[in-house]
Design an enzyme around this catalytic site. Structure first.
Site, short mmCIF file in Angstrom:
data_model
loop_
_atom_site.label_atom_id
_atom_site.label_comp_id
_atom_site.label_asym_id
_atom_site.label_seq_id
_atom_site.Cartn_x
_atom_site.Cartn_y
_atom_site.Cartn_z
N LYS A 13 53.26 45.30 -6.99
CA LYS A 13 52.61 44.45 -7.80
C LYS A 13 51.25 44.14 -7.37
CE LYS A 13 55.21 40.73 -7.38
NZ LYS A 13 56.28 41.13 -6.47
N ARG A 88 58.37 33.16 -10.87
CA ARG A 88 59.33 33.81 -10.07
C ARG A 88 60.80 33.25 -10.29
NH1 ARG A 88 56.05 35.87 -5.72
NH2 ARG A 88 57.26 37.19 -4.07
N ARG A 122 54.00 48.02 5.79
CA ARG A 122 52.82 47.89 5.16
C ARG A 122 51.74 47.34 5.86
NH1 ARG A 122 53.74 44.06 -0.29
NH2 ARG A 122 54.48 42.72 1.05
N ARG A 153 51.65 41.31 7.66
CA ARG A 153 52.03 39.95 7.14
C ARG A 153 53.39 39.32 7.93
NH1 ARG A 153 52.40 40.10 0.73
NH2 ARG A 153 54.16 38.85 1.23
N ARG A 164 63.74 37.56 1.23
CA ARG A 164 62.97 37.84 0.13
C ARG A 164 63.75 38.63 -1.01
NH1 ARG A 164 57.95 39.97 3.03
NH2 ARG A 164 56.91 40.49 1.05
P1 ADP Z 1 55.79 39.61 -2.32
O1 ADP Z 1 55.82 39.94 -3.80
O2 ADP Z 1 55.38 40.88 -1.53
O3 ADP Z 1 57.03 39.16 -1.59
P2 ADP Z 1 53.83 37.64 -2.69
O4 ADP Z 1 52.46 37.78 -1.98
O5 ADP Z 1 53.98 37.85 -4.19
O6 ADP Z 1 54.83 38.76 -1.82
O7 ADP Z 1 54.49 36.17 -2.13
C1 ADP Z 1 54.74 35.84 -0.70
C2 ADP Z 1 55.44 34.63 -0.51
O8 ADP Z 1 54.58 33.50 -1.13
C3 ADP Z 1 56.81 34.66 -1.29
O9 ADP Z 1 57.70 35.19 -0.42
C4 ADP Z 1 57.14 33.00 -1.44
O10 ADP Z 1 57.44 32.22 -0.22
C5 ADP Z 1 55.58 32.49 -1.77
N1 ADP Z 1 55.58 32.30 -3.47
C6 ADP Z 1 54.62 33.33 -3.93
N2 ADP Z 1 54.68 33.30 -5.33
C7 ADP Z 1 55.55 32.18 -5.52
C8 ADP Z 1 56.01 31.47 -6.44
N3 ADP Z 1 55.78 31.72 -7.89
N4 ADP Z 1 56.90 30.34 -6.43
C9 ADP Z 1 57.20 30.29 -5.20
N5 ADP Z 1 56.70 30.73 -4.08
C10 ADP Z 1 56.16 31.74 -4.00
#
Ligand code: ADP
Ligand code: ZN
Length: 206
Positions: A13, A88, A122, A153, A164
């Site tokens: 993404k 999400r 990554r 990360r 996750r």
């Molecule tokens: P990835 O898609 O690689 O897991 P992101 O950078 O999109 O990573 O998100 C990292 C973390 O940030 C998620 O695991 C969550 O804890 C938090 N997060 C991101 N977007 C949301 C969301 N829309 N609602 C709740 N938590 C979120």
């Protein structure tokens, strides 16, 4: 155009969002980047959510929705935007439909068993926020894109990745049906090269 990029962690993404937002000249809004920026600056929000994010769980809906609502009201979102990491879960999608109805939802589809390796290999750039895989960049410590410092990360460890993926299956995957029933879903095979995925997205957005 208001676009949502949907997909499991590690589906690409962030990589695709950066490319697409540049091509279409729309704002790239990554909730993950916003949260990580808050953690890095040790803001009240950052202090509250650090352990949640590191463990791989979702931040509270109320907070997340408020942040996105505020962000979408900024001037650079006037021409449209690309949401990366939001919504999400169903509650977030329903809330979004109340303040900004998306035009198209692009689903980056990839078998979940392939993801763990993608994520644990990554490396992320502190400066430009892009990420790269060690299969392509080896063990270099500087960003191929901007020269910034690469780091791993905190939530890219096997335990958090498992969590996750479980959260994705339970809470995020139902969004596929939610948007399919609205006729907005465009699934794309994300199990191929960055260029191929990007071409497929561009085609869908034309
Ligand atoms: P990835 O898609 O690689 O897991 P992101 O950078 O999109 O990573 O998100 C990292 C973390 O940030 C998620 O695991 C969550 O804890 C938090 N997060 C991101 N977007 C949301 C969301 N829309 N609602 C709740 N938590 C979120
Ligand atoms: Zn960089």
């Amino acid at each position: 155009m208001k676009i949502i990029l949907l997909g499991a962690p590690g589906s690409g993404k962030g990589t695709q969002a950066a490319l697409v937002s540049e091509q279409l000249k729309v704002a790239h809004i990554s909730t993950g980047d916003i949260f990580r920026d808050n953690i890095q600056r040790k803001t009240p929000i950052g202090l509250k959510i650090k352990s949640i994010i590191d463990g791989g769980d979702l931040c509270p809906d109320e907070l997340t929705i408020e942040i996105v609502k505020q962000r979408l009201s900024e001037p650079d979102c006037k021409n449209g935007y690309l949401l990366d990491g939001f919504p999400r879960n169903i509650a977030q999608a329903v809330a979004l439909d109340e303040f900004a109805v998306p035009d198209k939802v692009i689903e980056l589809a990839i078998p979940l068993y392939k993801i763990e390796r993608r994520i644990t290999g990554r490396r992320s750039c502190a400066k430009c926020k892009n990420s790269f895989h060690i299969d392509f960049i080896g063990d270099r410590k500087d960003c191929p894109n901007c020269g910034g410092e690469l780091f791993i990360r905190e939530d890219d460890n096997p335990t958090s990745v498992k969590e996750r993926l479980a959260v994705y299956k339970a809470q995020t995957e139902p969004l596929i049906e939610y948007y399919e029933s609205q006729g907005k879903l465009f699934p794309i095979d994300a199990d191929c090269s960055i260029e191929k995925v990007f071409d497929a997205i561009v085609k869908v957005l034309k």
